[in-house]
Scaffold this active site. Structure first.
Site, PDB file in Angstrom:
ATOM      1  N   GLN A 101      44.959  33.013  51.010  1.00  0.00           N
ATOM      2  CA  GLN A 101      43.831  33.936  51.142  1.00  0.00           C
ATOM      3  C   GLN A 101      42.885  33.619  52.300  1.00  0.00           C
ATOM      4  N   GLU A 109      61.347  30.650  62.478  1.00  0.00           N
ATOM      5  CA  GLU A 109      60.435  31.698  61.994  1.00  0.00           C
ATOM      6  C   GLU A 109      60.588  33.029  62.750  1.00  0.00           C
ATOM      7  N   ARG A 160      61.753  22.384  65.908  1.00  0.00           N
ATOM      8  CA  ARG A 160      61.698  23.093  64.612  1.00  0.00           C
ATOM      9  C   ARG A 160      62.925  23.995  64.540  1.00  0.00           C
ATOM     10  N   HIS A 166      59.559  35.743  60.062  1.00  0.00           N
ATOM     11  CA  HIS A 166      58.379  36.410  59.501  1.00  0.00           C
ATOM     12  C   HIS A 166      58.730  37.769  58.921  1.00  0.00           C
ATOM     13  N   TYR A 169      60.676  33.546  66.007  1.00  0.00           N
ATOM     14  CA  TYR A 169      60.033  33.641  67.314  1.00  0.00           C
ATOM     15  C   TYR A 169      61.089  33.621  68.428  1.00  0.00           C
TER      16      TYR A 169
HETATM   17  P1  FAD Z   1      33.633  33.521  36.617  1.00  0.00           P
HETATM   18  O1  FAD Z   1      34.960  32.982  36.947  1.00  0.00           O
HETATM   19  O2  FAD Z   1      33.549  34.795  35.894  1.00  0.00           O
HETATM   20  O3  FAD Z   1      32.810  32.391  35.851  1.00  0.00           O
HETATM   21  C1  FAD Z   1      31.573  32.609  35.227  1.00  0.00           C
HETATM   22  C2  FAD Z   1      31.381  31.570  34.142  1.00  0.00           C
HETATM   23  O4  FAD Z   1      30.038  31.644  33.669  1.00  0.00           O
HETATM   24  C3  FAD Z   1      32.263  31.769  32.943  1.00  0.00           C
HETATM   25  O5  FAD Z   1      32.980  30.589  32.670  1.00  0.00           O
HETATM   26  C4  FAD Z   1      31.288  32.126  31.808  1.00  0.00           C
HETATM   27  O6  FAD Z   1      31.719  31.660  30.543  1.00  0.00           O
HETATM   28  C5  FAD Z   1      30.045  31.409  32.262  1.00  0.00           C
HETATM   29  N1  FAD Z   1      28.782  31.956  31.724  1.00  0.00           N
HETATM   30  C6  FAD Z   1      28.355  33.235  31.757  1.00  0.00           C
HETATM   31  N2  FAD Z   1      27.109  33.335  31.214  1.00  0.00           N
HETATM   32  C7  FAD Z   1      26.743  32.087  30.835  1.00  0.00           C
HETATM   33  C8  FAD Z   1      25.579  31.537  30.234  1.00  0.00           C
HETATM   34  N3  FAD Z   1      24.518  32.276  29.935  1.00  0.00           N
HETATM   35  N4  FAD Z   1      25.552  30.225  29.975  1.00  0.00           N
HETATM   36  C9  FAD Z   1      26.605  29.422  30.306  1.00  0.00           C
HETATM   37  N5  FAD Z   1      27.742  29.896  30.884  1.00  0.00           N
HETATM   38  C10 FAD Z   1      27.801  31.204  31.153  1.00  0.00           C
HETATM   39  N6  FAD Z   1      40.658  35.343  42.758  1.00  0.00           N
HETATM   40  C11 FAD Z   1      41.259  34.947  43.847  1.00  0.00           C
HETATM   41  O7  FAD Z   1      40.592  34.670  44.835  1.00  0.00           O
HETATM   42  N7  FAD Z   1      42.604  34.847  43.928  1.00  0.00           N
HETATM   43  C12 FAD Z   1      43.394  35.122  42.892  1.00  0.00           C
HETATM   44  O8  FAD Z   1      44.608  35.029  43.002  1.00  0.00           O
HETATM   45  C13 FAD Z   1      42.794  35.536  41.700  1.00  0.00           C
HETATM   46  N8  FAD Z   1      43.532  35.851  40.624  1.00  0.00           N
HETATM   47  C14 FAD Z   1      42.928  36.260  39.501  1.00  0.00           C
HETATM   48  C15 FAD Z   1      43.718  36.584  38.394  1.00  0.00           C
HETATM   49  C16 FAD Z   1      43.129  36.994  37.215  1.00  0.00           C
HETATM   50  C17 FAD Z   1      44.004  37.361  36.062  1.00  0.00           C
HETATM   51  C18 FAD Z   1      41.711  37.056  37.121  1.00  0.00           C
HETATM   52  C19 FAD Z   1      41.059  37.483  35.839  1.00  0.00           C
HETATM   53  C20 FAD Z   1      40.932  36.760  38.210  1.00  0.00           C
HETATM   54  C21 FAD Z   1      41.530  36.366  39.403  1.00  0.00           C
HETATM   55  N9  FAD Z   1      40.789  36.063  40.541  1.00  0.00           N
HETATM   56  C22 FAD Z   1      41.396  35.646  41.670  1.00  0.00           C
HETATM   57  C23 FAD Z   1      39.338  36.275  40.562  1.00  0.00           C
HETATM   58  C24 FAD Z   1      38.569  34.973  40.448  1.00  0.00           C
HETATM   59  O9  FAD Z   1      38.993  34.277  39.320  1.00  0.00           O
HETATM   60  C25 FAD Z   1      37.090  35.306  40.399  1.00  0.00           C
HETATM   61  O10 FAD Z   1      36.722  35.918  41.603  1.00  0.00           O
HETATM   62  C26 FAD Z   1      36.249  34.061  40.188  1.00  0.00           C
HETATM   63  O11 FAD Z   1      36.616  33.437  38.983  1.00  0.00           O
HETATM   64  C27 FAD Z   1      34.778  34.405  40.151  1.00  0.00           C
HETATM   65  O12 FAD Z   1      34.086  33.211  40.004  1.00  0.00           O
HETATM   66  P2  FAD Z   1      32.635  33.117  39.373  1.00  0.00           P
HETATM   67  O13 FAD Z   1      32.370  31.664  39.240  1.00  0.00           O
HETATM   68  O14 FAD Z   1      31.697  33.941  40.137  1.00  0.00           O
HETATM   69  O15 FAD Z   1      32.744  33.788  37.942  1.00  0.00           O
HETATM   70  P1  NAP Z   2      39.723  45.290  42.333  1.00  0.00           P
HETATM   71  O1  NAP Z   2      40.644  44.626  43.252  1.00  0.00           O
HETATM   72  O2  NAP Z   2      38.453  45.823  42.835  1.00  0.00           O
HETATM   73  O3  NAP Z   2      40.555  46.465  41.651  1.00  0.00           O
HETATM   74  C1  NAP Z   2      40.020  47.304  40.715  1.00  0.00           C
HETATM   75  C2  NAP Z   2      40.991  48.469  40.452  1.00  0.00           C
HETATM   76  O4  NAP Z   2      40.419  49.322  39.515  1.00  0.00           O
HETATM   77  C3  NAP Z   2      41.294  49.269  41.672  1.00  0.00           C
HETATM   78  O5  NAP Z   2      42.688  49.546  41.657  1.00  0.00           O
HETATM   79  C4  NAP Z   2      40.481  50.545  41.506  1.00  0.00           C
HETATM   80  O6  NAP Z   2      41.293  51.499  42.144  1.00  0.00           O
HETATM   81  C5  NAP Z   2      40.345  50.655  40.004  1.00  0.00           C
HETATM   82  N1  NAP Z   2      39.055  51.189  39.561  1.00  0.00           N
HETATM   83  C6  NAP Z   2      37.820  50.875  40.002  1.00  0.00           C
HETATM   84  N2  NAP Z   2      36.875  51.560  39.324  1.00  0.00           N
HETATM   85  C7  NAP Z   2      37.533  52.325  38.424  1.00  0.00           C
HETATM   86  C8  NAP Z   2      37.110  53.257  37.433  1.00  0.00           C
HETATM   87  N3  NAP Z   2      35.822  53.539  37.232  1.00  0.00           N
HETATM   88  N4  NAP Z   2      38.068  53.871  36.695  1.00  0.00           N
HETATM   89  C9  NAP Z   2      39.363  53.600  36.885  1.00  0.00           C
HETATM   90  N5  NAP Z   2      39.816  52.731  37.805  1.00  0.00           N
HETATM   91  C10 NAP Z   2      38.900  52.093  38.573  1.00  0.00           C
HETATM   92  O7  NAP Z   2      39.341  44.318  41.145  1.00  0.00           O
HETATM   93  P2  NAP Z   2      40.196  43.412  40.192  1.00  0.00           P
HETATM   94  O8  NAP Z   2      41.624  43.806  40.136  1.00  0.00           O
HETATM   95  O9  NAP Z   2      39.421  43.397  38.943  1.00  0.00           O
HETATM   96  O10 NAP Z   2      40.131  42.004  40.865  1.00  0.00           O
HETATM   97  C11 NAP Z   2      38.900  41.315  40.982  1.00  0.00           C
HETATM   98  C12 NAP Z   2      38.935  40.409  42.168  1.00  0.00           C
HETATM   99  O11 NAP Z   2      39.832  39.338  41.924  1.00  0.00           O
HETATM  100  C13 NAP Z   2      39.409  41.139  43.388  1.00  0.00           C
HETATM  101  O12 NAP Z   2      38.424  41.119  44.389  1.00  0.00           O
HETATM  102  C14 NAP Z   2      40.618  40.404  43.833  1.00  0.00           C
HETATM  103  O13 NAP Z   2      40.550  40.091  45.198  1.00  0.00           O
HETATM  104  C15 NAP Z   2      40.635  39.125  43.033  1.00  0.00           C
HETATM  105  N6  NAP Z   2      42.026  38.873  42.679  1.00  0.00           N
HETATM  106  C16 NAP Z   2      42.856  38.528  43.658  1.00  0.00           C
HETATM  107  C17 NAP Z   2      44.178  38.333  43.373  1.00  0.00           C
HETATM  108  C18 NAP Z   2      45.140  37.934  44.466  1.00  0.00           C
HETATM  109  O14 NAP Z   2      46.307  37.860  44.237  1.00  0.00           O
HETATM  110  N7  NAP Z   2      44.697  37.681  45.665  1.00  0.00           N
HETATM  111  C19 NAP Z   2      44.643  38.497  42.104  1.00  0.00           C
HETATM  112  C20 NAP Z   2      43.754  38.869  41.118  1.00  0.00           C
HETATM  113  C21 NAP Z   2      42.446  39.069  41.427  1.00  0.00           C
HETATM  114  P3  NAP Z   2      40.990  53.048  42.197  1.00  0.00           P
HETATM  115  O15 NAP Z   2      39.533  53.145  42.515  1.00  0.00           O
HETATM  116  O16 NAP Z   2      41.884  53.588  43.263  1.00  0.00           O
HETATM  117  O17 NAP Z   2      41.383  53.562  40.885  1.00  0.00           O
HETATM  118 FE1  SF4 Z   3      45.502  28.361  52.313  1.00  0.00          FE
HETATM  119 FE2  SF4 Z   3      43.684  26.933  51.016  1.00  0.00          FE
HETATM  120 FE3  SF4 Z   3      45.002  28.878  49.740  1.00  0.00          FE
HETATM  121 FE4  SF4 Z   3      46.209  26.586  50.440  1.00  0.00          FE
HETATM  122  S1  SF4 Z   3      44.547  26.836  48.956  1.00  0.00           S
HETATM  123  S2  SF4 Z   3      47.000  28.624  50.731  1.00  0.00           S
HETATM  124  S3  SF4 Z   3      45.241  26.157  52.390  1.00  0.00           S
HETATM  125  S4  SF4 Z   3      43.603  29.142  51.454  1.00  0.00           S
END
Ligand code: FAD
Ligand code: NAP
Ligand code: SF4
Length: 684
Positions: A342, A167, A217, A255, A169
């Site tokens: 993460q 890695e 390693r 790294h 090191y």
């Molecule tokens: P949500 O996932 O939004 O779930 C809410 C649920 O509540 C939904 O299924 C909805 O249908 C249900 N619901 C709403 N109202 C009602 C009601 N009245 N009755 C019954 N059901 C209801 N996060 C990461 O940490 N790492 C990632 O790599 C990552 N990648 C992402 C990629 C994409 C493309 C997207 C869209 C998101 C990603 N996220 C990622 C974000 C992550 O998915 C969200 O932070 C997470 O899903 C939030 O969880 P939650 O349970 O709060 O809400």
């Molecule tokens: P986000 O990370 O908060 O990004 C939102 C983007 O929209 C930013 O680039 C922001 O940048 C822009 N934005 C915000 N308000 C805006 C406005 N009014 N008009 C135009 N642009 C605006 O949110 P997200 O991409 O929706 O992701 C949601 C969460 O899911 C995040 O917290 C993220 O951590 C998680 N997630 C993680 C991964 C991962 O790989 N780890 C992947 C997907 C999602 P500017 O303000 O500079 O424009």
């Molecule tokens: Fe790390 Fe857990 Fe994500 Fe696996 S699932 S990479 S152990 S945070």
């Protein structure tokens, strides 16, 4: 013999001791190593994994001296008082029937502190400090310190040590010309450069005697320019065996390498063939590693004769009972590591205690304790996204009677869109895990049920947990209703057709993921399938024969079927908010598919001509106006909480809890959603 995983679960005879199976829990820095007052937490963390049946574990890295520390006051094994403290760890592990080795890691020029030393006076790209070149005597002192640390490890009750030789090191820095410019007996020819690790292993063996595990390693693939060639690595491996190592473990990539080695887009078992190529060069057991996260994959690798053991590190953070579940044919109950980094590696790089996105108890075993509830309550959870799933299953595990309402026809919330992104196929596993837990724990899952406050009130629940998630933000831009405009859900949920040129507004995690999705050709690489190892190697420039210095080759990225502009308003680096250890991979991947990243964007208008923008400098002054002639504009501009239901319930006087995106949408990720859901349910 286990019928499903006969190779993985077969004992391994090391001559003087036997490992109960072929699973090695690889070294991970958790942050618990660094402070003596965390020793009982550290002991419990390992004890739970020993109880879970893993054959052999390796601690996070301990420096043999101050110069080798990863950071000021970071984990060090250099005195008897520290070693005595570690008896809590080794005692707990042995009591649970496990075995554990202490990793000896000298950071060399990777140390984030001013005392760092290396083969030569060089600076690494990942530390602000320049290393001091060691004198010949200085090199001898480092070896002596490795030997003393190994003796202290034995005194502390460890079953052995792992000498970290990969890695990038300290030891790796001596092995490669890129960092070793010495002209004495520790530099120059490869024979001289490999003298350091061979002497370290030889002298440790001399000092600790024959009945103590020494894992070495070995960097089998440096993945950096000026790295070792295959012949050199084989020569070193053989010499390490002769010097007295018990096991050779595989190390992949420095790294500072520009090839990802463990993030989720690396295909499963993507480096097992490196170990396979080495197999047969030595007689001692060989362990393979990197992106092996299921018992099936481990078994497949061992059955194919590629290695004698498999190292899994993060998968054991994600599920301490991984091995036990495999033994009992309950692999479908394993909480699979999705390789997101993460909560583990990203935390380590931010000097925060590690945990796990899918298992918030990891490294918090003594704090997030799930006891049986004194009184079983009737609990409603609304929303089966990550937050609701974690809350519902945790509450049910504690004995509560749980009903989980979900408006959609499937569980998962936004994870259902995350799992569609090429390279994030592992996210399917989290949904499989929760689905199985719901069945096992008897959670009453009501799909296609959008509940309202009346329904909740009439059912008479004791507690109502609102996990209704988020709704996408619609930014106020002139022309936002134009037919060219799509939301990310139109693309990822409703499969609306997307044209050949696209402007993505918002460069957060979702903006990057949508861009990744749109730059993929799904005819070549079907959705839901991980990319093949061969295609991935070509994409990232890994020599398929692992030959040549560092095992590198010319990159051959696949062309994007679309022209993409990825934009943000901020003037800083695009995607600066992405994960510390994965953001560079996302940026690099899109850059190689010619995605144009624009920062400092002001979105003026959307019309038939496309998206009109003004690009501003860091003081907010307009520097350039452009019209992006695009077919579609996809909005990924963040999210807002979706929590009307909570407000109604609170008004009705019921005991309500708000979690996940419904609580705070800003900076929400699944790590927070799952942790919050688990914590709320742990207290009900
Ligand atoms: P949500 O996932 O939004 O779930 C809410 C649920 O509540 C939904 O299924 C909805 O249908 C249900 N619901 C709403 N109202 C009602 C009601 N009245 N009755 C019954 N059901 C209801 N996060 C990461 O940490 N790492 C990632 O790599 C990552 N990648 C992402 C990629 C994409 C493309 C997207 C869209 C998101 C990603 N996220 C990622 C974000 C992550 O998915 C969200 O932070 C997470 O899903 C939030 O969880 P939650 O349970 O709060 O809400
Ligand atoms: P986000 O990370 O908060 O990004 C939102 C983007 O929209 C930013 O680039 C922001 O940048 C822009 N934005 C915000 N308000 C805006 C406005 N009014 N008009 C135009 N642009 C605006 O949110 P997200 O991409 O929706 O992701 C949601 C969460 O899911 C995040 O917290 C993220 O951590 C998680 N997630 C993680 C991964 C991962 O790989 N780890 C992947 C997907 C999602 P500017 O303000 O500079 O424009
Ligand atoms: Fe790390 Fe857990 Fe994500 Fe696996 S699932 S990479 S152990 S945070």
């Amino acid at each position: 013999m286990n019928a499903t995983y006969p190779n993985l679960l077969k004992p391994l005879d090391l001559g003087f001791t036997e490992l109960k199976n072929r699973v090695l829990m690889g070294s991970m820095h958790t942050g618990l190593e660094d402070r003596f007052w965390n020793i009982h937490k550290f002991a419990r963390y390992f004890a739970e994994r020993a109880e879970g049946g893993v054959g052999l574990m390796v601690t996070g890295g301990y420096s043999p001296n101050l110069a080798g520390q990863l950071a000021p006051l970071a984990s060090t094994m250099n005195n008897r008082a520290t070693a005595l403290l570690h008896r809590h760890v080794t005692g707990a592990v042995h009591e649970a029937g496990g075995k554990i080795c202490l990793q000896l890691l000298h950071a060399g020029r990777y140390g984030y502190q001013p005392l760092i030393v290396s083969a030569s006076a060089t600076k690494s790209p990942i530390s602000p400090f320049k290393a001091r070149a060691l004198s010949s005597k200085g090199v001898e002192r480092q070896i002596d310190d490795f030997v003393s640390a190994a003796k202290l490890a034995r005194f502390a009750g460890y079953d052995g040590v792992e000498v970290m030789g990969s890695e990038g090191y300290f030891i790796n820095q001596f092995l490669c010309e890129r960092t070793n410019k010495r002209t004495d007996k520790w530099g120059g020819s490869y024979e001289n450069r490999m003298r350091l690790p061979v002497e370290i292993v030889r002298r440790i063996r001399e000092a600790v005697g024959p009945e103590f595990i020494i894992i070495y390693r070995l960097s089998m693939l440096d993945l950096v320019e000026g790295g070792q060639t295959w012949d050199q690595i084989v020569t070193l491996g053989k010499a390490i065996e002769q010097a007295g190592a018990t096991i050779i473990n595989t190390g992949i990539g420095w790294h500072e390498a520009r090839v990802p080695t463990i993030v989720t887009s690396v295909p499963r078992g993507g480096f097992a063939d490196v170990t396979a190529k080495f197999y047969g060069e030595v007689e001692i057991p060989l362990c393979t590693t990197n992106r092996i996260n299921t018992p099936e994959k481990g078994e497949e690798i061992l059955a194919a004769g590629k290695a004698d053991m498999v190292s899994m590190a993060r998968p054991l953070l994600a599920d301490s009972e991984f091995v036990r579940k495999a033994e009992q044919n309950r692999a479908d109950e394993i909480n699979t590591c999705i390789a997101c980094n993460q909560a583990c590696l990203d935390h380590a790089f931010q000097a925060k205690r590690a945990s796990c996105l899918v298992n918030p108890r990891a490294c918090h075993e003594t704090e997030l304790v799930l006891t049986v509830a004194p009184v079983a309550r009737r609990v409603a959870v609304v929303g089966a996204g990550p937050a609701g799933l974690a809350a519902a299953t945790t509450a049910a595990k504690r004995g509560h009677k749980v009903t989980l309402f979900e408006a959609d026809d499937q569980i998962g919330g936004q994870f259902n869109y995350a799992k569609r992104i090429p390279g994030k196929e592992e996210f399917y596993e989290t949904l499989r895990y929760f689905k199985r837990q719901i069945e096992l724990l008897g959670v009453d899952l009501q799909l296609n049920t959008r509940v309202d406050s009346n329904r909740l009130a009439s059912d008479g629940f004791d507690d109502v947990i609102i996990a209704t998630g988020v709704k996408p933000r619609t930014p106020a831009i002139e022309g936002i209703d134009h037919p060219k405009v799509l939301g990310y859900l139109d693309v990822l949920r409703h499969n609306k057709p997307v044209g050949k040129s696209v402007a993505v507004i918002g460069a957060g995690g979702i903006g990057f993921d949508v861009s990744e999705f749109l730059t993929h050709d799904f005819e070549q690489h079907p959705e839901g399938e991980q990319v093949s190892v061969q295609a991935w190697q070509a994409e990232w420039g890994v020599n398929p024969d692992y030959e040549g210095p560092g095992g590198l080759a010319e990159r051959q990225p696949t062309a994007s079927p679309r022209k993409i502009y990825l934009m943000q308003r901020k003037t800083g680096k695009v995607g600066a908010g992405l994960g510390k250890t994965s953001g560079w991979v996302h940026r690099n991947s899109l850059k190689h598919r010619d995605v144009e990243m624009l920062r400092g964007c002001r979105y003026d208008r959307i019309d038939d001509d496309g998206l009109h923008i003004t690009i501003t400098d860091k003081d907010g002054k307009a520097a350039e106006t452009r019209v992006l002639d695009v077919d579609h504009v996809v909005l990924c501009a963040g999210q807002e909480p979706f929590r009307e239901l909570y407000d109604q319930i609170v008004d009705s006087g019921a005991r309500a809890h708000l979690i996940g995106g419904a609580d705070v949408a800003e900076e929400l990720d699944a790590k927070r959603a799952i942790r919050q859901g688990t914590e709320v349910a742990a207290k009900l």
